[in-house]
Design an enzyme around this catalytic site. Structure first.
Site, PDB file in Angstrom:
ATOM      1  CG  HIS A 156       0.552   6.326  -0.632  1.00 42.19           C
ATOM      2  ND1 HIS A 156      -0.514   7.225  -1.083  1.00 42.19           N
ATOM      3  CD2 HIS A 156      -0.078   5.936   0.541  1.00 42.19           C
ATOM      4  CE1 HIS A 156      -1.767   7.073  -0.326  1.00 42.19           C
ATOM      5  NE2 HIS A 156      -1.323   6.307   0.594  1.00 42.19           N
ATOM      6  CG  HIS A 197      -1.814   1.321   1.484  1.00 39.48           C
ATOM      7  ND1 HIS A 197      -2.989   1.390   0.843  1.00 39.48           N
ATOM      8  CD2 HIS A 197      -1.408   2.667   1.720  1.00 39.48           C
ATOM      9  CE1 HIS A 197      -3.560   2.554   1.230  1.00 39.48           C
ATOM     10  NE2 HIS A 197      -2.733   3.266   1.729  1.00 39.48           N
ATOM     11  CD  GLU A 198       1.329   3.714   3.488  1.00 40.76           C
ATOM     12  OE1 GLU A 198       1.984   4.760   3.077  1.00 40.76           O
ATOM     13  OE2 GLU A 198       0.586   3.650   4.262  1.00 40.76           O
ATOM     14  CG  HIS A 210       0.293   9.075  -6.990  1.00 44.02           C
ATOM     15  ND1 HIS A 210      -0.924   9.270  -6.184  1.00 44.02           N
ATOM     16  CD2 HIS A 210       0.005   9.500  -8.303  1.00 44.02           C
ATOM     17  CE1 HIS A 210      -1.892  10.112  -6.989  1.00 44.02           C
ATOM     18  NE2 HIS A 210      -0.991  10.295  -8.079  1.00 44.02           N
TER      19      HIS A 210
END
Length: 689
Positions: free
Chosen positions: A477, A473-474, A480
């Site tokens: 980021h 998940h991290e 991104h």
């Protein structure tokens, strides 16, 4: 106030290290305050020059000048706030307490400047239709930011707004500081090893190390994570010890001691409500939603209320199954919150012949990172990673990786800070140390923070499956940020609406469940043997197990967030003893008051909404998950883990940052508006709830 910055301050000039990585080998605590003060003074001078420019407003002398301003402040602030959240100290706390209201006043000085706003307004009125789309969007967003900041208010109202903004910043800082102290103080000391029955050996070793690190010569210290539920609850066989851990968790911030957060959080709720009213909104939740993709607080309430009944119904079905297992051992016992994780593991092992303890030896951090997280990024996007031992992080535990595109050209740096420590706030998050921007010629430098217990030196770091999902998940980021390919710094990477920012990170979670990726990273940390194929199949088949619990605890927290921030100033309780009653009434009213499944975060330790950037925005996770679940279907329709699909996702979404309306990015990828049905299927809900 001294604003001259000595030339030997590491922030005085841009870093000359690769990719602009802050020079952590030189940065000391005493460098931050003068750099922050000088940075504010420098930007005020730059803003004054823009506002006083006698020439007619142009993109170059107004928008671009604004985007170029504040570089010293930006360098110092990004580094400081990363450090203060990841490795705090009394000195950093004192600086943050002083600086936070000054930064709020600095923001107000810019966005309440009528001369500057007049230039933006003039530019927007005269802008030609042939502006580049990203520049047109920047102009639109800049105008909105001025209005939402109160530039149109009367002088007296603006003065009150300035006061509120300073007080809110100070209270946010206080909440985070007190919660970290409360969480550290609430760690549970176990002095008899028999009470640790069921806890994995590596977890016992980590607990013993945690005790020694705090000067406790004998015993095992079970340190707390940010959410209500705690990892040891799934394995400790002693019901009384589980209850101790759970009660320590939910008591944080409400003990009536120096770390009590209730006065602070009530002040935040009241002042945010007053600010929203001052700016023309009914309440803070409406103010937040208006600038997000949700647009209205009613839309937020609609999705939460749609999902809650079926989620609670599913949780009650799960509870009945767990109760059978509980009462077989404790006849007549009632299922309590501290029982849930333990008996969920029992039921899972009975049904699936697989438990968390069986999985953990196959989930070693180095392997999961290299062959899982990085491996998926290579398969999808062609990325490769090289650890840079010559580059220094802000703490000895931080690791620095250079990230390369398929052609061998470096695109940025990734910093991994995986282990917990007493000086780090709870949870997991991503920060930018350098924002990508072609205007400034800067690539991205990003950080992922987690809170995995640190083993003794030389021992492997074994993960839970939840840790694995958090890593993916991290890193979503991080991608991104790393893939950002925008011109304007304020549109870089994750500079998107709060209820959109979780979307790319949630999409990246799906690769943790990809069979080929699981088989690549799930190798026994001692023997190197792969996880048995039957176990992998069972793990994947069990993905929806416990969704009733997971959805209910999340929705309870999201609805609690909305309840606090839909209040008017005079509706906010005035007595700290009313906090628990307000919470209970809000959960009951929302239909999510189910005792065995408390909110993922209760009010007094809900850092997202009182100490972080998610006030009235915790709904963002489920809102983004609608987009995520629909996008997962897009990947499946296009062959799953395929390079072509990764390149498309990168080009159409990850690289665009905030350079265009976020929902337009989704529509460009999917060819339509999002559908909620994939989320309902994933969560085990029905379309008619």
């Amino acid at each position: 106030m001294t604003t001259e910055l000595p030339a030997d301050n590491p922030f005085a000039t841009p870093s000359t290290l690769p990719y602009g990585l802050p020079d952590h080998a030189r940065i000391r605590e005493e460098h931050y305050r003068p750099a922050l003060l000088a940075g504010m003074a420098e930007q005020r001078a730059e803003i004054a020059a823009i506002a006083a420019n006698p020439d007619a407003p142009t993109v170059e002398n107004t928008l671009e000048a604004l985007e170029r301003s504040g570089r010293l402040l930006h360098r110092a602030a990004t580094s400081f706030f990363n450090q203060s959240s990841s490795d705090s100290s009394p000195g950093l706390d004192a600086i943050e307490e002083e600086i936070s209201p000054l930064l709020a006043a600095h923001h107000d000085a810019i966005y309440l400047d009528a001369r500057l706003f007049a230039r933006v307004e003039t530019l927007k009125a005269s802008a030609s239709e042939d502006l580049d789309p990203d520049t047109a969007w920047l102009l639109e967003r800049t105008q909105i930011q001025f209005v939402r900041s109160g530039v149109g208010l009367a002088p007296a109202a603006q003065e009150r707004l300035r006061v509120l903004n300073g007080e809110i910043n100070s209270l946010e800082t206080a909440f985070g500081r007190d919660l970290l102290a409360a969480t550290n103080a609430a760690a549970v000391l176990v002095t008899h090893e028999g009470e640790l029955d069921g806890l994995a050996q590596d977890a016992r070793v980590a607990a013993a190390k945690a005790a020694r690190d705090r000067g406790i010569e004998h015993g095992w210290l079970l340190e707390l994570e940010l959410p209500t539920q705690q990892a040891p609850l799934s394995s400790l066989t002693d019901r009384a010890v589980r209850e101790r851990v759970f009660r320590a968790s939910i008591a944080r911030g409400a003990a009536g001691d120096e770390h009590d957060t209730r006065v602070t959080l009530l002040g935040l709720a009241r002042k945010r409500a007053e600010r929203a009213r001052l700016l023309g909104y009914a309440h803070h939740a409406e103010y937040v939603a208006a600038d997000a993709t949700a647009k209205t607080a009613e839309a937020v309430a609609g999705i939460l209320e749609q999902l809650a009944p079926a989620a609670v119904a599913n949780a009650k079905v799960e509870a009945a199954e767990l109760t059978e297992s509980l009462t077989a051992e404790h006849p007549g016992a009632t299922l309590e919150p501290w029982d849930w994780a333990f008996y969920a593991e029992r039921v899972k092992k009975a049904k699936r012949s697989l438990s968390e303890d069986q999985l953990r030896p196959y989930l070693e951090l180095e392997r999961v990172l290299a062959d899982g997280v990085f491996g998926a990024a290579n398969a999808l996007y062609g990325l490769t990673f090289a650890e840079r031992h010559d580059l220094v992080g802000y703490h000895p535990d931080v690791r620095v990786f250079e990230v390369f595109d398929e052609d061998g050209i470096g695109i940025g740096l990734f910093l991994g800070d995986f282990w917990t420590r007493e000086s780090k706030r709870g949870g997991a998050w991503m920060n930018n140390l350098v924002d990508q921007s072609t205007l400034l010629g800067e690539p991205a430098v990003v950080v992922n923070n987690l809170n995995i217990p640190k083993p003794p030196s030389g021992e492997p770091t074994l993960l839970t499956w939840d840790n694995v999902i958090t890593l993916f998940h991290e890193f979503g980021h991080a991608l991104h940020g790393l893939f950002s390919a925008v011109r304007w710094p304020s549109q870089s990477g994750t500079d998107v609406p709060r209820d959109f920012v979780e979307y790319p990170s949630q999409v990246n979670e799906i690769w943790a469940w990809e069979p080929s990726i699981v088989r690549a990273f799930a190798l026994h940390h001692e023997s190197g043997e792969p996880m048995p194929s039957a176990w992998v199949d069972t793990l994947l088949a069990a993905r929806q197990d416990g969704e009733g619990f997971a959805t209910t605890e999340y929705l309870a927290a999201a609805l609690l967030d909305q309840a606090w921030y839909r209040l008017s100033p005079d509706e906010v309780p005035t007595d700290v003893d009313e906090v628990e009653a307000f919470e209970a009434a809000a959960l009951e009213r929302a239909g999510v008051a189910f005792a065995p499944v408390p909110p993922r975060y209760r009010t007094t330790y809900f850092n997202h909404i009182f100490g972080g950037g998610y006030s009235a925005g915790y709904y963002s996770y489920i809102w983004s998950e609608v987009l995520d679940a629909d996008t997962v279907e897009w990947f499946r329709e296009n062959g799953g883990l395929q390079r072509a699909s990764g390149d498309t996702f990168r080009a159409k979404l990850l690289s665009r940052g905030g350079s265009v309306d976020s929902m337009e990015l989704f529509r460009d990828l999917r060819g339509r508006d999002p559908l909620i049905e994939p989320l309902l299927v994933r969560r085990g809900l029905t379309a008619t709830t």
